[in-house]
Design a protein around this motif. Structure first.
Motif, PDB file in Angstrom:
ATOM      1  N   LEU A   3       5.139   4.908   0.044  1.00 37.52           N
ATOM      2  CA  LEU A   3       4.121   4.291   0.882  1.00 37.52           C
ATOM      3  C   LEU A   3       4.720   3.077   1.568  1.00 37.52           C
ATOM      4  O   LEU A   3       5.586   2.415   1.004  1.00 37.52           O
ATOM      5  N   ARG A   7      -0.916  -2.852   3.688  1.00 37.33           N
ATOM      6  CA  ARG A   7      -2.283  -2.472   3.337  1.00 37.33           C
ATOM      7  C   ARG A   7      -3.154  -2.864   4.530  1.00 37.33           C
ATOM      8  O   ARG A   7      -3.203  -4.027   4.913  1.00 37.33           O
ATOM      9  N   SER A   9      -7.067  -2.554   6.100  1.00 38.45           N
ATOM     10  CA  SER A   9      -8.425  -2.102   5.832  1.00 38.45           C
ATOM     11  C   SER A   9      -9.285  -2.274   7.064  1.00 38.45           C
ATOM     12  O   SER A   9      -9.284  -3.328   7.709  1.00 38.45           O
ATOM     13  N   LYS A  23      -8.259  -6.081   8.649  1.00 40.53           N
ATOM     14  CA  LYS A  23      -7.435  -6.946   7.806  1.00 40.53           C
ATOM     15  C   LYS A  23      -6.128  -6.230   7.479  1.00 40.53           C
ATOM     16  O   LYS A  23      -6.151  -5.059   7.105  1.00 40.53           O
ATOM     17  N   LEU A  25      -2.280  -6.639   5.486  1.00 40.18           N
ATOM     18  CA  LEU A  25      -1.422  -7.360   4.540  1.00 40.18           C
ATOM     19  C   LEU A  25      -0.086  -6.639   4.505  1.00 40.18           C
ATOM     20  O   LEU A  25      -0.058  -5.410   4.536  1.00 40.18           O
ATOM     21  N   ARG A  27       3.886  -6.760   2.400  1.00 40.55           N
ATOM     22  CA  ARG A  27       4.754  -7.423   1.439  1.00 40.55           C
ATOM     23  C   ARG A  27       6.062  -7.768   2.129  1.00 40.55           C
ATOM     24  O   ARG A  27       6.785  -6.872   2.575  1.00 40.55           O
ATOM     25  N   ALA A  71       4.951 -16.106   2.496  1.00 39.30           N
ATOM     26  CA  ALA A  71       5.322 -14.740   2.133  1.00 39.30           C
ATOM     27  C   ALA A  71       4.088 -13.859   2.107  1.00 39.30           C
ATOM     28  O   ALA A  71       2.968 -14.332   1.921  1.00 39.30           O
ATOM     29  N   ASN A  72       4.313 -12.564   2.293  1.00 43.14           N
ATOM     30  CA  ASN A  72       3.242 -11.558   2.248  1.00 43.14           C
ATOM     31  C   ASN A  72       2.108 -11.915   3.209  1.00 43.14           C
ATOM     32  O   ASN A  72       0.966 -12.130   2.796  1.00 43.14           O
ATOM     33  N   PHE A  74      -0.969 -12.290   5.590  1.00 41.81           N
ATOM     34  CA  PHE A  74      -2.287 -11.667   5.700  1.00 41.81           C
ATOM     35  C   PHE A  74      -2.840 -12.018   7.069  1.00 41.81           C
ATOM     36  O   PHE A  74      -2.908 -13.194   7.435  1.00 41.81           O
TER      37      PHE A  74
ATOM     38  N   ARG B  45     -10.696 -14.673  -1.336  1.00 43.17           N
ATOM     39  CA  ARG B  45      -9.509 -13.834  -1.128  1.00 43.17           C
ATOM     40  C   ARG B  45      -9.220 -12.991  -2.348  1.00 43.17           C
ATOM     41  O   ARG B  45      -8.811 -11.852  -2.263  1.00 43.17           O
ATOM     42  N   ASP B  48     -11.605  -9.975  -2.503  1.00 43.17           N
ATOM     43  CA  ASP B  48     -11.516  -8.997  -1.420  1.00 43.17           C
ATOM     44  C   ASP B  48     -10.226  -8.189  -1.560  1.00 43.17           C
ATOM     45  O   ASP B  48      -9.142  -8.700  -1.340  1.00 43.17           O
ATOM     46  N   GLU B  49     -10.370  -6.908  -1.895  1.00 43.61           N
ATOM     47  CA  GLU B  49      -9.175  -6.072  -2.089  1.00 43.61           C
ATOM     48  C   GLU B  49      -8.328  -5.991  -0.824  1.00 43.61           C
ATOM     49  O   GLU B  49      -7.125  -5.758  -0.903  1.00 43.61           O
ATOM     50  N   ALA B  50      -8.952  -6.152   0.328  1.00 44.11           N
ATOM     51  CA  ALA B  50      -8.216  -6.063   1.583  1.00 44.11           C
ATOM     52  C   ALA B  50      -7.412  -7.326   1.849  1.00 44.11           C
ATOM     53  O   ALA B  50      -6.518  -7.326   2.684  1.00 44.11           O
ATOM     54  N   ALA B  51      -7.728  -8.418   1.150  1.00 47.63           N
ATOM     55  CA  ALA B  51      -7.071  -9.694   1.432  1.00 47.63           C
ATOM     56  C   ALA B  51      -6.241 -10.192   0.260  1.00 47.63           C
ATOM     57  O   ALA B  51      -5.397 -11.071   0.440  1.00 47.63           O
ATOM     58  N   ASN B  52      -6.470  -9.672  -0.928  1.00 52.44           N
ATOM     59  CA  ASN B  52      -5.755 -10.139  -2.124  1.00 52.44           C
ATOM     60  C   ASN B  52      -4.311  -9.621  -2.110  1.00 52.44           C
ATOM     61  O   ASN B  52      -4.089  -8.413  -2.216  1.00 52.44           O
ATOM     62  N   PRO B  53      -3.322 -10.516  -1.977  1.00 54.12           N
ATOM     63  CA  PRO B  53      -1.945 -10.030  -1.866  1.00 54.12           C
ATOM     64  C   PRO B  53      -1.459  -9.315  -3.124  1.00 54.12           C
ATOM     65  O   PRO B  53      -0.528  -8.507  -3.070  1.00 54.12           O
ATOM     66  N   MET B  55      -2.820  -6.974  -4.512  1.00 48.65           N
ATOM     67  CA  MET B  55      -3.092  -5.547  -4.381  1.00 48.65           C
ATOM     68  C   MET B  55      -1.884  -4.785  -3.830  1.00 48.65           C
ATOM     69  O   MET B  55      -1.785  -3.573  -3.997  1.00 48.65           O
ATOM     70  N   LEU B  56      -0.952  -5.504  -3.181  1.00 47.87           N
ATOM     71  CA  LEU B  56       0.275  -4.838  -2.717  1.00 47.87           C
ATOM     72  C   LEU B  56       1.059  -4.299  -3.905  1.00 47.87           C
ATOM     73  O   LEU B  56       1.685  -3.240  -3.835  1.00 47.87           O
ATOM     74  N   TRP B  57       1.033  -5.038  -5.013  1.00 49.47           N
ATOM     75  CA  TRP B  57       1.729  -4.579  -6.226  1.00 49.47           C
ATOM     76  C   TRP B  57       0.929  -3.483  -6.925  1.00 49.47           C
ATOM     77  O   TRP B  57       1.497  -2.558  -7.484  1.00 49.47           O
ATOM     78  N   ASP B  59      -0.817  -1.302  -5.431  1.00 45.05           N
ATOM     79  CA  ASP B  59      -0.495  -0.091  -4.673  1.00 45.05           C
ATOM     80  C   ASP B  59       0.825   0.506  -5.154  1.00 45.05           C
ATOM     81  O   ASP B  59       0.949   1.719  -5.294  1.00 45.05           O
ATOM     82  N   GLU B  60       1.817  -0.364  -5.403  1.00 49.34           N
ATOM     83  CA  GLU B  60       3.113   0.148  -5.865  1.00 49.34           C
ATOM     84  C   GLU B  60       2.941   0.795  -7.245  1.00 49.34           C
ATOM     85  O   GLU B  60       3.526   1.845  -7.525  1.00 49.34           O
ATOM     86  N   TYR B 205      -1.201 -13.390  -8.778  1.00 45.65           N
ATOM     87  CA  TYR B 205      -0.474 -13.840  -7.599  1.00 45.65           C
ATOM     88  C   TYR B 205      -0.578 -15.353  -7.546  1.00 45.65           C
ATOM     89  O   TYR B 205      -1.643 -15.905  -7.279  1.00 45.65           O
ATOM     90  N   GLN B 210       4.540 -17.378  -4.525  1.00 43.66           N
ATOM     91  CA  GLN B 210       4.379 -16.464  -3.391  1.00 43.66           C
ATOM     92  C   GLN B 210       4.693 -15.045  -3.820  1.00 43.66           C
ATOM     93  O   GLN B 210       5.329 -14.270  -3.100  1.00 43.66           O
ATOM     94  N   SER B 211       4.250 -14.715  -5.027  1.00 41.68           N
ATOM     95  CA  SER B 211       4.551 -13.394  -5.579  1.00 41.68           C
ATOM     96  C   SER B 211       3.626 -13.145  -6.760  1.00 41.68           C
ATOM     97  O   SER B 211       3.020 -14.072  -7.295  1.00 41.68           O
TER      98      SER B 211
END
Lengths: 109, 261
Positions: A3, A7, A9, A23, A25, A27, A71-72, A74, B45, B48-53, B55-57, B59-60, B205, B210-211
């Motif tokens: 993937l 992300r 949405s 929105k 985002l 990485r 970083a990352n 949004f 933030r 919100d799943e669309a804004a919470n960074p 969630m990128l992890w 997804d992985e 996070y 920043q991670s």
């Protein structure tokens, strides 16, 4: 089946003229280029340079990013639903890497 | 002595002893999550799943859950099926004692043990993105469920060690965990608010990083903060402390991946 590290949405359906909030985002380290590593060597800059969105082939949003962005990144923006089509989200970084996410939008009414 | 003076004396005595007989606060009510100390923007933030960074992890982790690993070529899903049902509530019970080895395992250790024992794969290094991703993905399935770890039986000695660690003064600043996170929780420490030291949002996070990072990474930051020895990732000291913190968080809802400053 890897993937993209991004992300996006947004609603899959909307009525004509409706304002959509989108929105996005991704990485990305957004390394500024100003830092040094534990041996004092400069860490090369590595940032997303440009984020752009095409809606049914037409550019509806573009943003230039700089070292000042964390970083990352949004990014949230809005656009108006005009016609059924595909939105293509593209991030380009300064190493030439490109990440693309596609989302389709169905417009009714 | 007149009746009026006697009454006044009784009132005075009562006011003196009242503070002594007020019951000490118990932990019957869950302690407040660290999320309450975030600004409204950060709370929004996180929610919100669309804004919470983080969630990128997640997804992985979701991708890795389906990906064949190791000599057996089995994925997590080969045995455990759909994580949204099979992993629901699992993170509320960790750290937990592994029945086979008798060792205390946190969620990261359990995932790596599954890799070596069942998938015949190499364990992921601590704080690697795949391990953070899988841990966050598994913990995410318990979103909103209350923490509920076992501290009796085989876990009892680990719990006792964690409790002792929490109350032991350490480092050049000669501070115990309890002196900040019990005695001064909710008060300011420079620009930030001291939390109750619950791990209910980890892997979280952190803006400073920043991670996404594990609870043990956070504990290492705490050790550094009081200028004490930073233990290695997976050390028995931090594992036992994780168990004690999880018990402190009894009844607190899991928020992985939370946002923390």
């Amino acid at each position: 089946m890897a993937l993209p590290p991004a992300r996006v949405s947004m609603p899959a359906e909307a009525r004509q003229g409706e304002i959509l909030e989108i929105k996005a985002l991704i990485r990305h380290p957004m390394e500024t280029g100003y830092r040094v590593d534990s041996r004092g060597q400069p860490i090369p800059r590595h940032i997303v340079r440009r984020f752009s969105v095409a809606y049914d082939g037409e550019e509806v949003f573009r943003m230039d990013l700089t070292q000042g962005v964390a970083a990352n990144p949004f990014i949230a923006f809005s656009t108006v639903a005009t016609r059924t089509g595909e939105l293509v989200f593209t991030w380009e970084d300064d190493r030439g890497e490109v990440v693309t996410v596609r989302k389709s939008l169905t417009v009714t009414g | 002595m007149s009746r009026g003076r006697a009454l006044a004396l009784m009132v005075m005595i009562a006011s003196l002893i009242t503070p002594l007989i007020t019951p000490l606060p118990t932990h019957a009510d869950p302690l407040p999550s660290g999320t309450g100390f975030l600004s409204e923007d950060l709370q929004a933030r996180q929610a919100d799943e669309a804004a919470n960074p983080g969630m990128l992890w997640v997804d992985e982790g979701a991708r890795l859950w389906q990906s064949p690993q190791g000599a057996t070529g089995a994925s997590c899903a080969s045995c455990h099926g759909d994580a949204t049902t099979s992993m629901r509530g699992i993170a509320t019970r960790y750290p937990a004692v592994d029945a086979t080895s008798g060792a205390l395992l946190n969620l990261e250790d359990r995932i790596n043990l599954c890799r070596t024992r069942h998938q015949k794969a190499e364990p992921y290094p601590y704080e690697s993105d795949p391990l953070l991703g899988l841990t966050a993905y598994v913990a995410r399935q318990s979103l909103g469920l209350p923490m509920d770890v076992e501290t009796g039986g085989a876990a009892a000695p680990f719990y006792a060690a964690g409790e002792a660690f929490f109350h032991r003064r350490q480092g050049q600043l000669n501070l115990s965990c309890a002196q900040c996170h019990d005695d001064n929780a909710g008060r300011s420490l420079r620009g930030d608010t001291i939390s109750h030291g619950l791990g209910n949002g980890y892997p979280a996070y952190r803006l400073e990083w920043q991670s996404l990072g594990s609870l043990q990474r956070r504990l290492r930051s705490c050790s550094f903060g009081v200028r004490a020895v930073q233990f290695d990732y997976g050390s028995p000291d931090y594992l036992a402390l994780e168990l004690y913190l999880a018990k402190r968080a009894q009844g607190v809802a899991i928020e992985t991946p939370a946002i923390r400053r």
